[in-house]
Structures are given as C-alpha cells and as structure tokens.
Scaffold this motif. Structure first.
Motif, PDB file in Angstrom:
ATOM      1  N   GLN A   5       2.909   4.044   3.293  1.00 35.97           N
ATOM      2  CA  GLN A   5       4.071   3.286   3.742  1.00 35.97           C
ATOM      3  C   GLN A   5       4.225   2.029   2.903  1.00 35.97           C
ATOM      4  O   GLN A   5       3.246   1.315   2.668  1.00 35.97           O
ATOM      5  N   LEU A   6       5.452   1.778   2.506  1.00 36.04           N
ATOM      6  CA  LEU A   6       5.786   0.540   1.813  1.00 36.04           C
ATOM      7  C   LEU A   6       6.442  -0.394   2.806  1.00 36.04           C
ATOM      8  O   LEU A   6       7.224   0.034   3.649  1.00 36.04           O
ATOM      9  N   ARG A   7       6.118  -1.666   2.680  1.00 36.22           N
ATOM     10  CA  ARG A   7       6.710  -2.667   3.565  1.00 36.22           C
ATOM     11  C   ARG A   7       6.727  -4.008   2.852  1.00 36.22           C
ATOM     12  O   ARG A   7       6.082  -4.186   1.817  1.00 36.22           O
ATOM     13  N   ALA A   8       7.436  -4.952   3.448  1.00 31.96           N
ATOM     14  CA  ALA A   8       7.485  -6.310   2.911  1.00 31.96           C
ATOM     15  C   ALA A   8       6.133  -7.000   3.106  1.00 31.96           C
ATOM     16  O   ALA A   8       5.432  -6.776   4.102  1.00 31.96           O
ATOM     17  N   TYR A   9       5.810  -7.829   2.165  1.00 28.46           N
ATOM     18  CA  TYR A   9       4.612  -8.661   2.218  1.00 28.46           C
ATOM     19  C   TYR A   9       4.640  -9.545   3.459  1.00 28.46           C
ATOM     20  O   TYR A   9       5.691 -10.048   3.866  1.00 28.46           O
ATOM     21  N   ARG A  10       3.461  -9.738   4.053  1.00 25.90           N
ATOM     22  CA  ARG A  10       3.265 -10.697   5.146  1.00 25.90           C
ATOM     23  C   ARG A  10       2.145 -11.647   4.735  1.00 25.90           C
ATOM     24  O   ARG A  10       1.244 -11.270   3.981  1.00 25.90           O
ATOM     25  N   ALA A  11       2.187 -12.860   5.235  1.00 28.34           N
ATOM     26  CA  ALA A  11       1.201 -13.886   4.849  1.00 28.34           C
ATOM     27  C   ALA A  11      -0.234 -13.401   5.030  1.00 28.34           C
ATOM     28  O   ALA A  11      -1.102 -13.717   4.211  1.00 28.34           O
ATOM     29  N   GLU A  12      -0.488 -12.607   6.046  1.00 27.39           N
ATOM     30  CA  GLU A  12      -1.860 -12.137   6.282  1.00 27.39           C
ATOM     31  C   GLU A  12      -2.332 -11.116   5.238  1.00 27.39           C
ATOM     32  O   GLU A  12      -3.516 -10.777   5.182  1.00 27.39           O
ATOM     33  N   ASP A  13      -1.427 -10.661   4.374  1.00 25.04           N
ATOM     34  CA  ASP A  13      -1.786  -9.736   3.288  1.00 25.04           C
ATOM     35  C   ASP A  13      -2.377 -10.451   2.081  1.00 25.04           C
ATOM     36  O   ASP A  13      -2.916  -9.807   1.186  1.00 25.04           O
ATOM     37  N   HIS A  14      -2.250 -11.770   2.049  1.00 23.37           N
ATOM     38  CA  HIS A  14      -2.478 -12.487   0.801  1.00 23.37           C
ATOM     39  C   HIS A  14      -3.846 -12.240   0.158  1.00 23.37           C
ATOM     40  O   HIS A  14      -3.922 -11.978  -1.052  1.00 23.37           O
ATOM     41  N   ASP A  15      -4.916 -12.305   0.911  1.00 25.92           N
ATOM     42  CA  ASP A  15      -6.244 -12.098   0.320  1.00 25.92           C
ATOM     43  C   ASP A  15      -6.381 -10.697  -0.277  1.00 25.92           C
ATOM     44  O   ASP A  15      -6.957 -10.523  -1.356  1.00 25.92           O
ATOM     45  N   GLY A  54      12.074 -15.422  -1.867  1.00 25.82           N
ATOM     46  CA  GLY A  54      13.412 -16.005  -1.822  1.00 25.82           C
ATOM     47  C   GLY A  54      14.479 -14.982  -1.486  1.00 25.82           C
ATOM     48  O   GLY A  54      14.202 -13.791  -1.294  1.00 25.82           O
ATOM     49  N   ALA A  55      15.717 -15.442  -1.447  1.00 28.06           N
ATOM     50  CA  ALA A  55      16.837 -14.591  -1.058  1.00 28.06           C
ATOM     51  C   ALA A  55      17.045 -13.414  -2.019  1.00 28.06           C
ATOM     52  O   ALA A  55      17.459 -12.344  -1.594  1.00 28.06           O
ATOM     53  N   ARG A  56      16.745 -13.587  -3.305  1.00 27.84           N
ATOM     54  CA  ARG A  56      16.963 -12.509  -4.285  1.00 27.84           C
ATOM     55  C   ARG A  56      15.667 -12.063  -4.940  1.00 27.84           C
ATOM     56  O   ARG A  56      15.623 -11.693  -6.114  1.00 27.84           O
ATOM     57  N   SER A  57      14.599 -12.093  -4.155  1.00 31.01           N
ATOM     58  CA  SER A  57      13.307 -11.626  -4.643  1.00 31.01           C
ATOM     59  C   SER A  57      12.613 -10.865  -3.518  1.00 31.01           C
ATOM     60  O   SER A  57      13.001 -10.971  -2.354  1.00 31.01           O
ATOM     61  N   ARG A  58      11.605 -10.101  -3.891  1.00 28.99           N
ATOM     62  CA  ARG A  58      10.864  -9.324  -2.905  1.00 28.99           C
ATOM     63  C   ARG A  58       9.417  -9.181  -3.361  1.00 28.99           C
ATOM     64  O   ARG A  58       9.126  -9.219  -4.553  1.00 28.99           O
ATOM     65  N   ILE A  69      -3.159  -0.595  -0.704  1.00 30.98           N
ATOM     66  CA  ILE A  69      -3.569   0.013  -1.977  1.00 30.98           C
ATOM     67  C   ILE A  69      -2.570  -0.212  -3.108  1.00 30.98           C
ATOM     68  O   ILE A  69      -2.838   0.174  -4.243  1.00 30.98           O
ATOM     69  N   ALA A  70      -1.405  -0.805  -2.798  1.00 28.74           N
ATOM     70  CA  ALA A  70      -0.392  -0.990  -3.839  1.00 28.74           C
ATOM     71  C   ALA A  70       0.367  -2.279  -3.583  1.00 28.74           C
ATOM     72  O   ALA A  70       0.589  -2.661  -2.431  1.00 28.74           O
ATOM     73  N   ILE A  71       0.757  -2.939  -4.668  1.00 25.44           N
ATOM     74  CA  ILE A  71       1.551  -4.168  -4.580  1.00 25.44           C
ATOM     75  C   ILE A  71       2.565  -4.183  -5.710  1.00 25.44           C
ATOM     76  O   ILE A  71       2.359  -3.553  -6.750  1.00 25.44           O
ATOM     77  N   GLY A  72       3.641  -4.922  -5.490  1.00 21.24           N
ATOM     78  CA  GLY A  72       4.616  -5.105  -6.551  1.00 21.24           C
ATOM     79  C   GLY A  72       5.635  -6.151  -6.159  1.00 21.24           C
ATOM     80  O   GLY A  72       6.067  -6.207  -5.008  1.00 21.24           O
ATOM     81  N   GLY A  73       6.002  -6.984  -7.117  1.00 25.71           N
ATOM     82  CA  GLY A  73       6.972  -8.036  -6.873  1.00 25.71           C
ATOM     83  C   GLY A  73       8.233  -7.844  -7.683  1.00 25.71           C
ATOM     84  O   GLY A  73       8.229  -7.212  -8.743  1.00 25.71           O
ATOM     85  N   LEU A  74       9.297  -8.407  -7.149  1.00 21.05           N
ATOM     86  CA  LEU A  74      10.591  -8.424  -7.819  1.00 21.05           C
ATOM     87  C   LEU A  74      11.057  -9.864  -7.809  1.00 21.05           C
ATOM     88  O   LEU A  74      11.223 -10.454  -6.735  1.00 21.05           O
ATOM     89  N   LYS A  75      11.213 -10.452  -8.995  1.00 20.41           N
ATOM     90  CA  LYS A  75      11.646 -11.843  -9.047  1.00 20.41           C
ATOM     91  C   LYS A  75      12.905 -11.985  -9.880  1.00 20.41           C
ATOM     92  O   LYS A  75      13.146 -11.234 -10.821  1.00 20.41           O
TER      93      LYS A  75
END
Length: 163
Positions: A5-15, A54-58, A69-75
């Motif tokens: 499952q893919l989902r939006a990042y949450r603060a508790e994911d940071h580590d 931000g509003a235009r990032s993910r 097991i997977a991460i990715g950002g869009l800036k």
C-alpha cells in the motif's frame, strides 16, 4: 506481489524513512562524504516540510504487510516542473514491482498537481533505477561526474490534462 500500500508520509514515519534512505544508498555503495550522498532534506525537519509537505509537493511511503519498504518524494521546481527525489525501495524488496508502482503514483500526483514535466536523476551505480526510469519513458538529458560516480539526469513530459 503481496499486500503493498502506498500512502502519504506521516511524521511518525520519519525515522524509518531516514533508515531506508541510508540503506538504499549503502546497498549500491554510496556513502557519506563521497560527494553524491546527502540527506539534509531528510534530516532537517524544516527543510523536509518545505520541500515535501507543501501544497504542490508530496512524500509517499510504501508498506508491505505493515513494514515501510519504499519511499519517494515529489518537489516543485517551478510552476510547470516537479522533481522526483529520494525514491528508494528496500534492497530485500527490489525486483517485485514496488518501485514501478511508486513511480506511477508519483507521476499521477504530479499530473494531478498540474505539472507538465518531471525531472529526476540517478547515479550510474543505481542500475535498477536507471532501467526503471528509461522503461517508463524518461529521456536522459545529460550526465556529470559527482564524487566517484556518474549522475544521469532524466526528464519526462506528462500528457496534457483534459479540460
């Protein structure tokens, strides 16, 4: 492929995000101090928020049976262009299509946010990533030496949105 499952990042994911970033780079031989490796955007909370929340990032995370097991950002680069960054799949889970699903999800996010172009880069040490990007229509724009590796830059034009 199992439950992924893919989902939006949450603060508790940071580590876990930071750990996966480090594991992914180490797996291909990229190490701190080599000129390629950096993580300020992930370690500094203010920078992370400004670039990825931000509003235009993910920033997306992928979980397989509850394990990140997977991460990715869009800036945002400019009004028309976004950059995919920090795309990683844990080495134990590579080759199963998770990276492909993450890439497609980031492209869909970019399209929904109104971007027309996506850019990204990868090092020549990350051959699986390079192959993935090429197989999804990313065109190489240029290369340059950074530290001990060659960095390959890519661009893809997104289909126009229907009105």
């Amino acid at each position: 492929m199992g439950e992924f499952q893919l989902r939006a990042y949450r603060a508790e994911d940071h580590d876990q995000v930071l750990a996966l970033h480090r594991t992914g780079l180490a797996h291909v031989g990229i190490r701190p101090g080599d000129g390629i490796y950096y993580e300020h955007d992930l370690t500094d909370p203010d920078t992370f928020r400004s670039l990825y929340l931000g509003a235009r990032s993910r920033f997306l995370v992928g979980e397989h049976h509850g394990r990140l097991i997977a991460i990715g950002g869009l800036k945002q680069i400019d009004d028309r262009t976004a950059e995919i960054v920090r795309m990683r799949v844990h080495p134990d889970f590579q080759g199963r299509g998770f990276g492909r699903r993450l890439l497609v999800a980031l492209e869909e996010e970019a399209h929904s946010l109104g971007y027309h172009v996506i850019q990204l880069d990868s090092s020549s040490l990350q051959q699986r990533a390079v192959h993935l990007y090429r197989s999804h229509g990313y065109q190489e724009t240029h290369r340059r030496q950074v530290g001990g590796a060659e960095v390959i830059y890519f661009r893809k034009y997104l289909p126009r949105q229907s009105r």
